[in-house]
Design a protein around this motif. Structure first.
Motif, PDB file in Angstrom:
ATOM      1  N   ARG A   1     -26.559 -28.891 -15.853  1.00  0.00           N
ATOM      2  CA  ARG A   1     -26.180 -30.232 -16.290  1.00  0.00           C
ATOM      3  C   ARG A   1     -24.866 -30.187 -17.074  1.00  0.00           C
ATOM      4  NH1 ARG A   1     -30.702 -32.511 -19.404  1.00  0.00           N
ATOM      5  NH2 ARG A   1     -29.736 -31.284 -21.025  1.00  0.00           N
TER       6      ARG A   1
ATOM      7  N   GLU B   1     -39.017 -32.741 -11.992  1.00  0.00           N
ATOM      8  CA  GLU B   1     -39.193 -31.458 -11.317  1.00  0.00           C
ATOM      9  C   GLU B   1     -40.071 -30.537 -12.158  1.00  0.00           C
ATOM     10  OE1 GLU B   1     -35.520 -29.487 -10.698  1.00  0.00           O
ATOM     11  OE2 GLU B   1     -36.387 -27.889  -9.488  1.00  0.00           O
TER      12      GLU B   1
ATOM     13  N   ARG C   1     -27.485 -26.020  -5.066  1.00  0.00           N
ATOM     14  CA  ARG C   1     -26.709 -25.807  -3.879  1.00  0.00           C
ATOM     15  C   ARG C   1     -25.317 -26.374  -4.132  1.00  0.00           C
ATOM     16  NH1 ARG C   1     -26.510 -28.923   0.952  1.00  0.00           N
ATOM     17  NH2 ARG C   1     -27.823 -30.423  -0.123  1.00  0.00           N
TER      18      ARG C   1
ATOM     19  N   GLU D   1     -32.570 -36.773 -23.080  1.00  0.00           N
ATOM     20  CA  GLU D   1     -32.350 -36.660 -21.637  1.00  0.00           C
ATOM     21  C   GLU D   1     -31.723 -37.924 -21.058  1.00  0.00           C
ATOM     22  OE1 GLU D   1     -32.469 -33.555 -19.711  1.00  0.00           O
ATOM     23  OE2 GLU D   1     -34.341 -33.546 -20.844  1.00  0.00           O
ATOM     24  N   GLU D   2     -30.833 -37.750 -20.135  1.00  0.00           N
ATOM     25  CA  GLU D   2     -30.243 -38.910 -19.465  1.00  0.00           C
ATOM     26  C   GLU D   2     -31.093 -39.255 -18.257  1.00  0.00           C
ATOM     27  OE1 GLU D   2     -26.191 -38.316 -18.410  1.00  0.00           O
ATOM     28  OE2 GLU D   2     -25.679 -37.812 -20.481  1.00  0.00           O
TER      29      GLU D   2
ATOM     30  N   GLU E   1     -28.238 -41.324  -2.723  1.00  0.00           N
ATOM     31  CA  GLU E   1     -27.688 -40.483  -1.678  1.00  0.00           C
ATOM     32  C   GLU E   1     -26.803 -39.376  -2.246  1.00  0.00           C
ATOM     33  OE1 GLU E   1     -29.623 -41.693   1.521  1.00  0.00           O
ATOM     34  OE2 GLU E   1     -28.043 -40.190   1.565  1.00  0.00           O
ATOM     35  N   GLN E   2     -26.157 -39.724  -3.351  1.00  0.00           N
ATOM     36  CA  GLN E   2     -25.275 -38.721  -3.940  1.00  0.00           C
ATOM     37  C   GLN E   2     -26.061 -37.606  -4.608  1.00  0.00           C
ATOM     38  OE1 GLN E   2     -22.788 -40.800  -6.612  1.00  0.00           O
ATOM     39  NE2 GLN E   2     -21.872 -42.066  -5.007  1.00  0.00           N
ATOM     40  N   ILE E   3     -27.195 -37.988  -5.146  1.00  0.00           N
ATOM     41  CA  ILE E   3     -27.888 -36.999  -5.973  1.00  0.00           C
ATOM     42  C   ILE E   3     -28.840 -36.145  -5.156  1.00  0.00           C
ATOM     43  CG2 ILE E   3     -29.518 -36.748  -7.862  1.00  0.00           C
ATOM     44  CD1 ILE E   3     -28.249 -39.418  -8.881  1.00  0.00           C
ATOM     45  N   VAL E   4     -29.544 -36.810  -4.258  1.00  0.00           N
ATOM     46  CA  VAL E   4     -30.580 -36.078  -3.540  1.00  0.00           C
ATOM     47  C   VAL E   4     -30.109 -35.785  -2.121  1.00  0.00           C
ATOM     48  CG1 VAL E   4     -32.971 -36.120  -2.835  1.00  0.00           C
ATOM     49  CG2 VAL E   4     -32.270 -37.295  -4.911  1.00  0.00           C
ATOM     50  N   PRO E   5     -30.071 -34.535  -1.779  1.00  0.00           N
ATOM     51  CA  PRO E   5     -29.672 -34.193  -0.415  1.00  0.00           C
ATOM     52  C   PRO E   5     -30.746 -34.580   0.569  1.00  0.00           C
ATOM     53  CG  PRO E   5     -30.402 -32.252  -1.578  1.00  0.00           C
ATOM     54  CD  PRO E   5     -30.429 -33.362  -2.568  1.00  0.00           C
TER      55      PRO E   5
ATOM     56  N   ASP F   1     -34.337 -36.326 -13.375  1.00  0.00           N
ATOM     57  CA  ASP F   1     -34.900 -35.596 -12.236  1.00  0.00           C
ATOM     58  C   ASP F   1     -35.356 -34.180 -12.600  1.00  0.00           C
ATOM     59  OD1 ASP F   1     -32.320 -34.904 -12.645  1.00  0.00           O
ATOM     60  OD2 ASP F   1     -31.735 -34.863 -10.528  1.00  0.00           O
ATOM     61  N   TYR F   2     -34.643 -33.545 -13.569  1.00  0.00           N
ATOM     62  CA  TYR F   2     -35.095 -32.192 -13.972  1.00  0.00           C
ATOM     63  C   TYR F   2     -36.492 -32.238 -14.534  1.00  0.00           C
ATOM     64  CZ  TYR F   2     -30.066 -31.530 -13.963  1.00  0.00           C
ATOM     65  OH  TYR F   2     -28.772 -31.509 -13.616  1.00  0.00           O
ATOM     66  N   ARG F   3     -36.718 -33.301 -15.325  1.00  0.00           N
ATOM     67  CA  ARG F   3     -38.015 -33.380 -15.984  1.00  0.00           C
ATOM     68  C   ARG F   3     -39.113 -33.670 -14.984  1.00  0.00           C
ATOM     69  NH1 ARG F   3     -37.609 -30.445 -20.384  1.00  0.00           N
ATOM     70  NH2 ARG F   3     -35.800 -31.072 -21.616  1.00  0.00           N
TER      71      ARG F   3
ATOM     72  N   ALA G   1     -19.691 -34.530  -7.132  1.00  0.00           N
ATOM     73  CA  ALA G   1     -21.117 -34.458  -6.781  1.00  0.00           C
ATOM     74  C   ALA G   1     -21.386 -33.249  -5.896  1.00  0.00           C
ATOM     75  CB  ALA G   1     -21.543 -35.733  -6.064  1.00  0.00           C
TER      76      ALA G   1
ATOM     77  N   ASN H   1     -31.465 -25.523 -15.673  1.00  0.00           N
ATOM     78  CA  ASN H   1     -31.188 -26.957 -15.535  1.00  0.00           C
ATOM     79  C   ASN H   1     -30.199 -27.426 -16.581  1.00  0.00           C
ATOM     80  OD1 ASN H   1     -32.795 -27.371 -13.322  1.00  0.00           O
ATOM     81  ND2 ASN H   1     -34.632 -27.841 -14.540  1.00  0.00           N
TER      82      ASN H   1
ATOM     83  N   LEU I   1     -37.089 -36.982  -3.410  1.00  0.00           N
ATOM     84  CA  LEU I   1     -37.281 -35.869  -4.328  1.00  0.00           C
ATOM     85  C   LEU I   1     -38.521 -35.076  -3.949  1.00  0.00           C
ATOM     86  CD1 LEU I   1     -36.791 -36.082  -8.149  1.00  0.00           C
ATOM     87  CD2 LEU I   1     -38.721 -34.830  -7.234  1.00  0.00           C
TER      88      LEU I   1
ATOM     89  N   TYR J   1     -34.820 -29.522  -5.403  1.00  0.00           N
ATOM     90  CA  TYR J   1     -36.016 -29.619  -6.235  1.00  0.00           C
ATOM     91  C   TYR J   1     -37.040 -28.584  -5.847  1.00  0.00           C
ATOM     92  CZ  TYR J   1     -33.878 -33.952  -7.614  1.00  0.00           C
ATOM     93  OH  TYR J   1     -33.014 -34.863  -8.083  1.00  0.00           O
ATOM     94  N   GLY J   2     -37.516 -27.898  -6.826  1.00  0.00           N
ATOM     95  CA  GLY J   2     -38.559 -26.905  -6.590  1.00  0.00           C
ATOM     96  C   GLY J   2     -37.992 -25.570  -6.139  1.00  0.00           C
TER      97      GLY J   2
ATOM     98  N   LYS K   1     -25.731 -29.859  -6.072  1.00  0.00           N
ATOM     99  CA  LYS K   1     -26.914 -30.614  -5.669  1.00  0.00           C
ATOM    100  C   LYS K   1     -28.175 -29.915  -6.154  1.00  0.00           C
ATOM    101  CE  LYS K   1     -24.491 -33.139  -2.620  1.00  0.00           C
ATOM    102  NZ  LYS K   1     -24.222 -34.564  -2.765  1.00  0.00           N
TER     103      LYS K   1
ATOM    104  N   ILE L   1     -33.738 -42.572  -9.402  1.00  0.00           N
ATOM    105  CA  ILE L   1     -33.923 -41.500  -8.432  1.00  0.00           C
ATOM    106  C   ILE L   1     -34.941 -41.952  -7.387  1.00  0.00           C
ATOM    107  CG2 ILE L   1     -34.720 -39.124  -8.135  1.00  0.00           C
ATOM    108  CD1 ILE L   1     -32.302 -39.116  -9.810  1.00  0.00           C
TER     109      ILE L   1
ATOM    110  N   SER M   1     -38.116 -33.161  -0.655  1.00  0.00           N
ATOM    111  CA  SER M   1     -37.343 -31.943  -0.866  1.00  0.00           C
ATOM    112  C   SER M   1     -38.162 -30.918  -1.646  1.00  0.00           C
ATOM    113  CB  SER M   1     -36.065 -32.304  -1.618  1.00  0.00           C
ATOM    114  OG  SER M   1     -35.595 -31.219  -2.328  1.00  0.00           O
ATOM    115  N   TYR M   2     -38.857 -31.435  -2.650  1.00  0.00           N
ATOM    116  CA  TYR M   2     -39.628 -30.531  -3.505  1.00  0.00           C
ATOM    117  C   TYR M   2     -40.719 -29.822  -2.713  1.00  0.00           C
ATOM    118  CZ  TYR M   2     -42.098 -28.725  -7.500  1.00  0.00           C
ATOM    119  OH  TYR M   2     -42.665 -27.883  -8.403  1.00  0.00           O
TER     120      TYR M   2
END
Lengths: 234, 730
Positions: A204, B606, A229, B560-561, B721-725, B602-604, A218, A200, B570, A224-225, A221, B565, B573-574
């Motif tokens: 980043r 996750e 991608r 962390e930034e 929308e940009q961050i999470v597919p 989001d990493y955290r 962007a 991660n 999330l 998660y989990g 992507k 989200i 998807s997870y």
């Protein structure tokens, strides 16, 4: 003529182990135990690649100082940090100094040899081709990736990635649009101890470097989990 | 004992204020002392007056003769009281030189109203052996004597009848032919002609006209009356100058036409002589005969002029004190306050008691009030002759000075007490408030220094560090403790890092040595021992890495930034990815059904989910699903991960999320209880909380993470929308 590799490491056992392993790969190895020793050695002859520990004896930042000195003399010299200091801040400052890679201990000697050879090759490739378009380069959308020269550009702009980051990115874009698991990304780092967190963090950092060039970037992507991608559609 | 422990004493401020109340003893004590002093002073003065009275009375002891010059009873006679006169009298018809208040003692004769023709007011005075008489006559038509006539009764005149010293009847007419000096004649019994030719020189007078009539002022020697002092007076009114007819005779005696006499009652001059000069300022000495008649009086008037009330602050304060005094008196002495003992009606009674008692032979001293503010002490001592009381000496003295002194002292005491009490109270209040504030702030800071998990937030205190008193010492000592604790904590916290640092080098040696060994000796390359050695190295590395990561977690979370989200996406998807990576588990996801945003890294999140899901997978019973649920509330969202399986051990709910606490038992040695600790730290850093509880049907465990959510906005949904597919791909 065999390439010469300099190893600066204060622990004699590790130094000897590195030297043995690298010598076996056919390189000329010169190892130093302290900063002064190393500087004296570099005065005589600059090696083709340098492996630095950061803490040398009592000097906690000796590796960084050496890196600075070396790159002042030879800006294209590949420098690898090989250290037990694996804090993010150390890694960032090391790479910012211009080191090509930053490897945490413990290290796999096979990976190390592989890195050395790839870095040396890259340096050669860069020296030969200079600024000309590389034939080995791959284009994925706006991304230009030259595996041999370790060069990345986004929309024509050069992006400086460390060796590890480059390898991770290369792994990610091998099949654009497909999720790449943490596990395969870990393998790509060619380090022996990697956690999701490390991935991660690397991701980043890569993202940030792209964003510095292109605010709208962007393409990386999160899955998660699972992993990451590369998506060409922004 | 338990109860005693439960009862807490009052707060510091209350205690100090209660202590401050002990200051009330000062005014209490002062007041008691004042009252005591007043008693003492009054007692002293009473005694002194009694002694004076006794001393004076001894002068009269045995002097019956001085008291025998009057008839024993005076009921038969209408007495005309001669006032002792202080000043020398000029015979001019005016009352100015008679002294103040003397006109109140004037006697009225004639008709009831006193306004009829011929009515008069009479005033008698005595000074230097002379009897002074002042008459104010109402007579609009006064007739002067025509000196051509020999008869003396055909004009307005005054008749005096008395018994001479030699026992004979005495008759004198005072006549006036014009305003001014009068003439007196000794008269024949028929009151018509003078008995002897020339006017009498002994009776001198002056006549003055007034609006209603005239005034006559005259004097005669007391010696003319003899010792019996039988004396009568009549006004003869003539209104017709032509006829000279007597219209009316107004007498001081009720029976007209009869030669009867009034009795002129005088102070006994001899007695007066004796007591004269004994009087002193503010005191009055009276000598009384057994008939309670004042036989002699000396000394100044005991009553003083009331000070003019001014409407200034001081007066108001004094008046206020006066109204306060009964309460103060009651509170302090427990006795009812009797203001100035008694007023007028009681005053008369007191006088009666004093005189009565002394005439019965008992010396007595009593207080008597003249007005609200003035009091006198009356001391009386009997005069004794041959075992018989022949009179009494009364000494009256104003105790105004004592009372004034006492009053002003009282005012001062109360004023000073109130002011000092007030000042001390304010000071104590301020002091205790400040003290309490200091202690409270110290306590607050000290308790804030350590968070609920016992971690140090600050290494030293800021407050009270430089105070010189005990609180400062306490603060310094607490601060010292904290800094020592912090040193220890720092040591503990840096331990994993130092450990990793120190272990990584030998581990690297070990690892590289093993690799070289395998390289050098191809025959051991496939040895299982080499493999297990390598695994061991990896495991040590992993352990050290995990420990260091956990120790660094808070620090790295700080850096962390965060972004807004969509937790719903999330999680979708997870969970989808979970189904891929954990094929042997069934996952059920129930989302909120709409985007739920939170400002997180989001990493955290996750990482947090990794740990919870890991936990759930480890504990879930085979072939039961793991449920993941997202609930959205007004200001927070809740992620619940529930699995069927063993319940939480009792009392584990709290400690579950602490560092190095594991309830897994021994089956999995790679876990150090860091997983749920990491969950808690991440949740807390995001301003959320984490809880674990057994499911209601006791079939398993749920772990809930609550995070603050942000209001849904259009731009944040775009960002998301940009961050999470949209969908996970396998």
């Amino acid at each position: 003529m065999a390439k010469s590799i300099a190893i600066v490491e204060d622990d004699p056992d590790q130094r000897a182990n590195y030297a043995d392993a690298i010598t076996k790969k056919g390189y000329v190895v010169r190892s130093y135990g302290s900063r002064e020793e190393a500087l004296a050695g570099f005065d005589q002859q600059l090696p083709d690649l340098v492996i630095l520990d950061i803490i040398l004896g009592e000097e906690v930042d000796a590796g960084f100082q050496l890196c600075r000195d070396l790159l002042a003399r030879a800006p294209t010299l590949p420098v690898i940090f090989l250290t037990e200091r694996i804090n993010e801040i150390d890694k960032i400052s090391g790479l910012r100094l211009g080191a090509w890679d930053y490897l945490p201990k413990p290290i796999s000697l096979d990976y190390l040899a592989e890195r050395i050879s790839s870095l040396l090759r890259i340096n050669e490739v860069r020296a030969e081709q200079a600024e000309t378009e590389s034939p080995t380069a791959r284009r994925i959308g706006d991304l230009m990736l030259d595996q041999d020269a370790l060069l990345v550009s986004w929309k024509g702009e050069r992006i400086d990635l460390s060796g590890t980051e480059f390898r991770m990115l290369a792994k990610l874009v091998r099949a654009p649009g497909h999720a790449v698991s943490y596990e395969s990304l870990m393998n790509a780092t060619m380090q022996s101890l990697v956690t999701n967190n490390t991935i991660n963090t690397h991701m980043r950092n890569i993202r940030k470097k792209f964003e510095k060039v292109d605010k709208e970037f962007a393409c990386i992507k999160s899955e998660y989990g699972y992993g990451y991608r590369w998506s060409n559609e922004s | 004992m338990k109860l005693l422990h439960r009862i807490r004493g009052p707060r510091l401020g209350t205690k100090i204020m209660l202590l401050g109340l002990t200051l009330l003893v000062v005014p209490w004590f002062s007041y008691r002392q004042l009252v005591e002093m007043e008693h003492l002073l009054i007692q002293g003065q009473s005694n002194a007056q009694l002694l004076t009275a006794e001393g004076i009375s001894t002068l009269f002891n045995g002097r019956e003769d001085l008291f025998n010059d009057l008839p024993v009873t005076i009921e038969d006679f209408e007495s005309l009281y001669a006032n002792p006169l202080q000043n020398a009298i000029r015979l001019d018809g005016s009352l100015e030189d008679w002294g103040e208040g003397v006109d109140d003692k004037a006697l009225r004769f004639g008709s009831e109203t006193g306004k009829a023709d011929g009515d008069f007011q009479l005033l008698l005075g005595e000074r230097g052996g002379q009897l002074y008489v002042h008459m104010d006559v109402i007579d609009p038509e006064h007739v002067y004597r025509n000196t051509e006539y020999l008869r003396l009764d055909n004009a307005d005149h005054i008749r005096l009848s008395f018994i001479r010293a030699d026992g004979d009847d005495g008759r004198v007419s005072i006549v006036f032919s014009k305003p001014g000096v009068t003439t007196a004649y000794e008269m024949q019994p028929d009151w018509r002609f003078a008995s002897a030719g020339p006017p009498s020189n002994s009776v001198q007078g002056f006549m003055q006209e007034t609006e209603q009539g005239y005034r006559v002022e005259f004097r005669m020697p007391l010696s003319l009356l003899g010792s019996s002092r039988y004396f009568g007076l009549a006004l003869v009114d003539v209104d017709d100058p032509e006829t000279g007819e007597i219209r009316r005779i107004v007498q001081t005696l009720p029976t007209a036409g009869k030669e009867s006499f009034n009795l002129v009652v005088l102070r006994s001059p001899e007695v007066l002589n004796i007591i004269q000069g004994l009087g002193y300022s503010g005191a009055r000495i009276l000598v009384i005969d057994p008939q309670k008649r004042v036989r002699a009086e000396t000394g100044t008037n005991v009553s003083r002029n009331e000070p003019v009330r001014k409407d200034n602050l001081l007066e108001n304060v004094q008046r206020w004190f006066k109204s306060l005094r009964p309460w103060v008196h009651w509170i302090i002495t427990g006795e009812q306050w009797t203001p100035a003992r008694s007023l007028t009606e009681d005053a008369a009674a007191t006088t009666e008691i004093v005189i009565g008692s002394s005439l019965e032979g008992d010396p007595i001293a009593l207080r008597r009030s003249l007005s609200e503010t003035q009091e006198v002490i009356m001391a009386a001592h009997p005069i004794v002759s041959r075992n018989k009381v022949i009179g009494a000496v009364v000494v009256e003295q104003n105790i105004d000075e004592i009372l004034t002194f006492q009053r002003s002292a009282l005012e001062q005491v109360i004023l000073v007490s109130i002011v000092s009490l007030f000042a001390v109270f304010i000071a104590l209040l301020a002091f205790s408030a400040r003290l309490a504030w200091r202690i409270r702030s110290l306590r607050r800071e000290a308790s804030n220094a350590i968070d609920e998990y016992g971690r140090l937030r600050i290494g030293e205190l800021q407050r009270e560090m430089y105070a010189g008193d005990e609180i400062g010492e306490l603060a310094r000592s607490v601060s010292n403790m904290l800094s020592k604790l912090q040193q220890h904590n720092n040591f503990l916290e840096s331990m994993p890092r130092t450990l990793r640092h120190e272990i990584n080098n030998p581990l690297n040696t070990l690892s590289t040595s093993l690799q070289n060994l395998a390289e050098e000796n191809p025959e051991v390359r496939d040895s299982k021992y080499l493999e297990s050695a390598k695994r061991g190295v990896m495991r040590i590395g992993a352990i050290v890495q995990n420990l260091a990561d956990a120790a660094n977690l808070e620090e790295s979370l700080e850096a962390e930034e965060r972004e807004d989200i969509d937790i719903e996406l999330l999680l979708q998807s997870y969970v989808a990815n979970c189904r891929i990576t954990h094929k042997d588990c069934e996952f059920i996801y129930r989302g909120a059904g709409r985007p739920v945003y939170a400002n997180v890294s989001d990493y955290r999140i996750e990482q947090l989910l990794d740990k919870i899901i890991d936990n759930a997978i480890d504990f879930h019973r085979n072939n039961t699903p793991i449920r993941v649920q997202l609930d959205s509330y007004r200001d927070h969202l809740q992620i619940t991960v529930a699995n069927r399986g063993p319940l939480l051990p009792a009392n584990a709910e709290k400690s579950l999320f602490d560092s190095m606490v594991s309830h897994r038992g021994r089956q999995n040695r790679l876990h150090f209880g860091l997983g749920l600790y990491v969950v808690r730290i991440i949740a807390e850093r995001h301003g959320g909380i984490v809880r674990a509880m057994n499911l209601a049907d006791a079939s398993g465990v749920a772990i809930m993470v609550q995070l603050p959510r942000v209001a849904t906005e259009d731009e944040s949904s775009e960002l998301h929308e940009q961050i999470v597919p949209k969908a996970a791909t396998g």
